[in-house]
Design a protein around this motif. Structure first.
Motif, PDB file in Angstrom:
ATOM      1  N   LEU A  93       0.823  -1.278   0.005  1.00  0.00           N
ATOM      2  CA  LEU A  93      -0.112   0.017  -0.030  1.00  0.00           C
ATOM      3  C   LEU A  93       0.857   1.136   0.011  1.00  0.00           C
ATOM      4  N   ASP A  94       0.556   2.003  -0.871  1.00  0.00           N
ATOM      5  CA  ASP A  94       1.465   3.384  -0.951  1.00  0.00           C
ATOM      6  C   ASP A  94       0.448   4.250   0.103  1.00  0.00           C
ATOM      7  N   VAL A  95       1.173   5.376   0.209  1.00  0.00           N
ATOM      8  CA  VAL A  95       0.399   6.303   1.110  1.00  0.00           C
ATOM      9  C   VAL A  95       0.244   7.581   0.122  1.00  0.00           C
ATOM     10  N   GLY A  96      -1.112   7.541  -0.340  1.00  0.00           N
ATOM     11  CA  GLY A  96      -1.471   8.270  -1.328  1.00  0.00           C
ATOM     12  C   GLY A  96      -1.143   7.687  -2.574  1.00  0.00           C
ATOM     13  N   TYR A  97      -2.130   8.265  -3.489  1.00  0.00           N
ATOM     14  CA  TYR A  97      -2.224   7.733  -4.960  1.00  0.00           C
ATOM     15  C   TYR A  97      -0.794   8.099  -5.549  1.00  0.00           C
ATOM     16  N   HIS A  98      -0.028   7.349  -6.191  1.00  0.00           N
ATOM     17  CA  HIS A  98       1.271   7.666  -6.821  1.00  0.00           C
ATOM     18  C   HIS A  98       1.606   6.784  -7.987  1.00  0.00           C
ATOM     19  N   ALA A  99       0.870   7.341  -9.173  1.00  0.00           N
ATOM     20  CA  ALA A  99       0.943   6.870 -10.503  1.00  0.00           C
ATOM     21  C   ALA A  99       1.851   8.032 -11.019  1.00  0.00           C
ATOM     22  N   LEU A 100       2.964   7.414 -11.698  1.00  0.00           N
ATOM     23  CA  LEU A 100       4.004   8.624 -11.905  1.00  0.00           C
ATOM     24  C   LEU A 100       3.744   9.110 -13.373  1.00  0.00           C
ATOM     25  N   SER A 101       3.766  10.202 -13.618  1.00  0.00           N
ATOM     26  CA  SER A 101       3.208  10.886 -14.871  1.00  0.00           C
ATOM     27  C   SER A 101       4.457  10.347 -15.959  1.00  0.00           C
ATOM     28  N   MET A 102       3.834  10.220 -17.073  1.00  0.00           N
ATOM     29  CA  MET A 102       4.442   9.629 -18.176  1.00  0.00           C
ATOM     30  C   MET A 102       5.336   8.392 -17.896  1.00  0.00           C
ATOM     31  N   ASN A 103       4.563   7.520 -16.994  1.00  0.00           N
ATOM     32  CA  ASN A 103       5.392   6.263 -16.627  1.00  0.00           C
ATOM     33  C   ASN A 103       6.718   6.425 -16.168  1.00  0.00           C
ATOM     34  N   GLY A 104       7.046   7.728 -15.482  1.00  0.00           N
ATOM     35  CA  GLY A 104       8.365   8.085 -14.930  1.00  0.00           C
ATOM     36  C   GLY A 104       9.214   8.726 -16.127  1.00  0.00           C
ATOM     37  N   ASN A 105       8.770   8.927 -17.329  1.00  0.00           N
ATOM     38  CA  ASN A 105       9.550   9.536 -18.170  1.00  0.00           C
ATOM     39  C   ASN A 105       9.188  11.182 -18.323  1.00  0.00           C
ATOM     40  N   ALA A 106       8.799  11.918 -17.378  1.00  0.00           N
ATOM     41  CA  ALA A 106       8.645  13.267 -17.533  1.00  0.00           C
ATOM     42  C   ALA A 106       9.946  14.069 -16.654  1.00  0.00           C
ATOM     43  N   TYR A 107       9.696  14.876 -15.742  1.00  0.00           N
ATOM     44  CA  TYR A 107      10.946  15.335 -15.328  1.00  0.00           C
ATOM     45  C   TYR A 107      11.881  14.263 -14.464  1.00  0.00           C
ATOM     46  N   LEU A 108      11.258  13.327 -13.883  1.00  0.00           N
ATOM     47  CA  LEU A 108      12.037  12.204 -12.976  1.00  0.00           C
ATOM     48  C   LEU A 108      12.914  11.599 -13.957  1.00  0.00           C
ATOM     49  N   TYR A 109      12.662  11.310 -15.234  1.00  0.00           N
ATOM     50  CA  TYR A 109      13.545  10.997 -16.149  1.00  0.00           C
ATOM     51  C   TYR A 109      14.793  11.842 -16.374  1.00  0.00           C
ATOM     52  N   ASP A 110      14.604  13.123 -16.277  1.00  0.00           N
ATOM     53  CA  ASP A 110      15.589  14.288 -16.493  1.00  0.00           C
ATOM     54  C   ASP A 110      16.538  14.112 -15.409  1.00  0.00           C
ATOM     55  N   PHE A 111      15.747  14.171 -14.148  1.00  0.00           N
ATOM     56  CA  PHE A 111      16.853  13.948 -13.119  1.00  0.00           C
ATOM     57  C   PHE A 111      17.713  12.822 -13.038  1.00  0.00           C
ATOM     58  N   VAL A 112      17.041  11.344 -13.228  1.00  0.00           N
ATOM     59  CA  VAL A 112      17.774  10.462 -13.272  1.00  0.00           C
ATOM     60  C   VAL A 112      18.874  10.445 -14.342  1.00  0.00           C
ATOM     61  N   GLN A 113      18.675  10.993 -15.479  1.00  0.00           N
ATOM     62  CA  GLN A 113      19.750  10.949 -16.404  1.00  0.00           C
ATOM     63  C   GLN A 113      20.984  11.827 -15.809  1.00  0.00           C
ATOM     64  N   GLN A 114      20.532  12.935 -14.779  1.00  0.00           N
ATOM     65  CA  GLN A 114      21.833  13.662 -14.545  1.00  0.00           C
ATOM     66  C   GLN A 114      22.581  13.025 -13.572  1.00  0.00           C
ATOM     67  N   ILE A 115      22.131  11.858 -12.686  1.00  0.00           N
ATOM     68  CA  ILE A 115      22.812  11.253 -11.913  1.00  0.00           C
ATOM     69  C   ILE A 115      23.279  10.010 -12.467  1.00  0.00           C
ATOM     70  N   ASP A 116      23.233   9.714 -13.771  1.00  0.00           N
ATOM     71  CA  ASP A 116      23.814   8.496 -14.501  1.00  0.00           C
ATOM     72  C   ASP A 116      23.114   7.235 -14.397  1.00  0.00           C
ATOM     73  N   GLY A 117      21.504   7.618 -14.114  1.00  0.00           N
ATOM     74  CA  GLY A 117      20.632   6.248 -13.893  1.00  0.00           C
ATOM     75  C   GLY A 117      20.593   5.901 -12.559  1.00  0.00           C
ATOM     76  N   ILE A 118      19.514   4.853 -12.497  1.00  0.00           N
ATOM     77  CA  ILE A 118      19.392   4.255 -11.058  1.00  0.00           C
ATOM     78  C   ILE A 118      19.019   2.807 -11.380  1.00  0.00           C
ATOM     79  N   ASP A 119      19.174   1.986 -10.571  1.00  0.00           N
ATOM     80  CA  ASP A 119      18.865   0.347 -10.756  1.00  0.00           C
ATOM     81  C   ASP A 119      17.850   0.043 -10.021  1.00  0.00           C
ATOM     82  N   GLY A 120      17.120  -0.962 -10.183  1.00  0.00           N
ATOM     83  CA  GLY A 120      16.117  -1.694  -9.545  1.00  0.00           C
ATOM     84  C   GLY A 120      14.964  -1.207  -9.801  1.00  0.00           C
ATOM     85  N   VAL A 121      14.697  -0.391 -10.510  1.00  0.00           N
ATOM     86  CA  VAL A 121      13.229   0.140 -10.671  1.00  0.00           C
ATOM     87  C   VAL A 121      12.506  -0.374 -11.925  1.00  0.00           C
TER      88      VAL A 121
END
Length: 510
Positions: A93-121
C-alpha cells in the motif's frame, strides 16, 4: 583533521525533493547529509507492505500515516481487526495515490539522467480514459490515438479542441509565467473550448489529473502548459511518451529507495529516524542543525548550507520566525495544499472487462458541489495490481483511486463520511456486481497530497523560492518550493532548481 559533523550541505527530509538535491550535490563532489525522521526514505512517496502492518500493528500504521499528513477515515472490517486478521498480507500500500506521470519519463527521467541512472526500478505503464454520462472515452495523451468521437464533435461544432495540447509549444517561458495566474476556466472560455460538455469535461478531467484540483476556476493553465512544453515535448521527440502514467513495481517507494542507493554510492550520507529540532541561524546565516536521533540523543551538525525539504508551511516549527520578515512568514505559513480521499480496497475478482482493469479512468463528478464541497468531486481509479501484480496476492486485486479534496474538506468528518459512503455505490453503478468483489476496505484521507495546490495564486514560480531571500545559506526544496510538473515531478524539479542555485550548474530546469 576534518570535523566529521561538518558538511557542505545538510538536507532535512529524504522525500523526493531532498533525495534529488542530495544526489546532485553528491555527484558534484559535495559532502552531504540527509536527515529523515522516519525509518525509510520517500516522504509522501511512501509504501508499506501488508505483512509489516500486520507485524507492527494498527497504531504503528496510523502513526506513520500521520507523519505524511494522512489518517484512516474508515475501514471494513475495523482497522484493528483488519490488521490482526492478516487480510493485508501480500498487498503493498502506497501512502496516497502515486501513478508517475508519463510512466516516470517526465521530469523524473531528466533527473535520473543527471545522476547517470538508477538500478532496480521497473515501471508499469498505463493508458488513461474518461468516463462521462455512461460512456468511456480514450484520452489523447500517450501513444493511443484520440477518441474518434472527440474528433467528430470538434469538427462538427468547429471547436478548437487541440489548442489545449498545441498552444504550449508556441509560448515562451515568460508568457507561461503570466499564464500561471490564469485559470483553466478563463482560458477555455476565451478559446471557445467550453461550448460542448463532452469535450470540456475531458479537458477538465485531464487538467485535474495534472493539478489535483477539482475547480477549473482555480486550476492554473500556465502550470499545465509548462509541463507540456518542457516535460512532454522533448520526450515526444525521444519516443518516451507511450503512456500517460504508470506504477512502480512493488510500490512507489522503490523509486525513492533506488535514488537513495545512488545517493549513497555517490558518497552522500543518510541518517534515518533522526528528527531536526532546530535550524541554527547566526547573524543572518544558517550554520547547521540540532537533531534528535531515535535514542533521544541530541546532536549538532554544522554545514555551509541547510536545505529544508519539509512543506514550507511547517518551516517555523524548527526555524525562529524572527529571522524572517513578518509578511513573508505569514504568506509562507498560509499557503494551502490540496488533499485527497485515497481508497485502497482488496478485491477477490474483477467486475469489469480486462481492458478496463489495465487502464486508469477518470470521472469529474462522484459527488456534486451541492453536497457541501467546494466543487464537484473528481476521481481517477485504477486496478493497480492489474498493471503491477506484485502489489496483491495471487488471485486477488488491489483497487486504488484518488478523489481530490481541499485541505478543509479532507478534515471535515461530515464531508469525508459522504464521499466514503458514496464511492462503492458509484463503482457499482458503473460495474454491476463490483461491491460483491470487495474483501476489505481501507479508506485513507490525506489532507496534503499536494504540499501547495497548483492554483492560479500559487503555481510554479509563485511558490517559495528555493534560495531564501532573507537567510544566507538556507534553501528550500520539495513540492512547496518553486518547481513544476505533476506530483513527484514537482518535488523533483524543485530539487533540481535548488541544486542549480547551490552549485551554479544548469540542470535544465529554471
Amino acid at each position: 583533521m576534518m570535523d566529521q559533523n561538518k558538511y557542505d550541505a545538510i538536507i532535512i527530509g529524504a522525500g523526493v525533493g531532498g533525495l534529488t538535491v542530495g544526489s546532485l550535490l553528491a555527484k558534484h563532489g559535495k559532502k552531504v547529509l540527509i536527515l529523515e525522521q522516519n525509518d525509510r526514505v520517500g516522504g509522501r512517496a511512501l509504501s508499506v507492505a501488508g505483512e509489516e502492518i500486520t507485524k507492527r500493528g494498527a497504531q504503528w500504521y496510523k502513526d506513520i500515516l500521520e507523519t505524511q499528513y494522512t489518517y484512516v477515515a474508515s475501514s471494513e472490517p475495523e482497522l484493528e481487526e483488519l490488521v490482526k486478521s492478516g487480510m493485508l498480507n501480500g498487498y503493498v500500500l502506497d501512502v496516497g495515490y502515486h501513478a508517475l506521470s508519463m510512466n516516470g519519463n517526465a521530469y523524473l527521467y531528466d533527473f535520473v539522467q543527471q545522476i547517470d541512472g538508477i538500478d532496480g526500478v521497473k515501471m508499469n505503464g498505463s493508458h488513461y480514459g474518461t468516463y462521462y454520462k455512461g460512456e468511456f472515452y480514450m484520452d489523447l495523451i500517450g501513444s493511443q490515438p484520440v477518441d474518434p468521437r472527440y474528433v467528430e464533435i470538434a469538427e462538427r461544432e468547429k471547436i478548437p479542441f487541440y489548442k489545449y495540447y498545441t498552444t504550449p509549444y508556441k509560448l515562451n517561458d515568460e508568457q507561461i509565467d503570466e499564464l500561471e495566474k490564469v485559470s483553466l476556466q478563463q482560458w477555455g472560455e476565451e478559446m471557445g473550448l467550453t461550448k460542448n460538455d463532452i469535450l470540456w469535461n475531458n479537458l477538465c478531467s485531464v487538467s485535474t489529473l495534472f493539478s489535483t484540483i477539482n475547480n477549473p476556476d482555480d486550476i492554473s493553465i500556465g502550470d499545465i502548459f509548462r509541463f507540456f512544453k518542457h516535460a512532454v515535448s522533448p520526450k515526444l521527440e525521444k519516443g518516451l511518451c507511450e503512456y500517460v502514467g504508470g506504477f512502480v513495481s512493488g510500490g512507489v517507494m522503490e523509486w525513492s529507495k533506488a535514488v537513495a542507493r545512488k545517493y549513497q554510492e555517490l558518497g552522500g550520507e543518510l541518517s534515518l529516524e533522526t528528527r531536526v529540532r532546530e535550524v541554527v541561524i547566526e547573524n543572518g546565516r544558517a550554520t547547521g542543525v540540532i537533531a534528535e536521533n531515535g535514542s533521544g540523543e541530541m546532536k549538532v551538525y554544522q554545514a555551509e548550507a541547510v536545505v529544508s525539504n519539509v512543506p514550507a508551511q511547517d518551516s517555523f516549527k524548527f526555524m525562529d520566525k524572527s529571522h524572517f520578515p513578518g509578511d513573508w512568514a505569514q504568506k509562507t505559513e498560509t499557503m494551502y495544499g490540496y488533499g485527497s480521499y485515497v481508497p485502497y480496497w482488496g478485491l477477490n475478482s474483477l467486475a469489469m472487462p480486462e481492458e478496463h482493469a489495465t487502464r486508469n479512468y477518470k470521472n469529474s463528478c462522484v459527488l456534486p458541489k451541492e453536497e457541501g464541497f467546494d466543487y464537484d468531486v473528481y476521481i481517477c481509479w485504477s486496478i493497480q495490481s492489474a498493471l503491477d501484480p506484485s502489489v496483491a496476492p495471487d488471485g486477488k486485486y488491489l483497487y486504488t483511486a484518488y478523489l481530490p479534496l481541499t485541505e478543509s474538506e479532507a478534515k471535515n468528518k461530515v464531508l469525508v463520511d459522504k464521499i466514503v459512503k458514496r464511492l462503492p455505490d458509484f463503482m457499482e453503478e458503473i460495474y454491476p456486481g463490483f461491491k460483491k468483489t470487495i474483501d476489505w476496505k481501507l479508506d485513507l484521507m490525506c489532507w496534503k497530497l499536494e504540499g501547495v495546490a497548483k492554483s492560479v495564486s500559487q503555481a510554479g514560480t509563485q511558490k517559495v523560492p528555493v534560495k531564501s531571500p532573507h537567510v544566507e545559506g538556507l534553501y528550500f526544496a520539495g513540492d512547496t518550493a518553486k518547481g513544476y510538473g505533476v506530483a513527484m515531478d514537482c518535488a523533483c524539479t524543485s530539487g533540481m532548481i535548488c541544486a542549480s542555485e547551490m552549485l551554479g550548474v544548469d540542470f535544465g530546469v529554471r
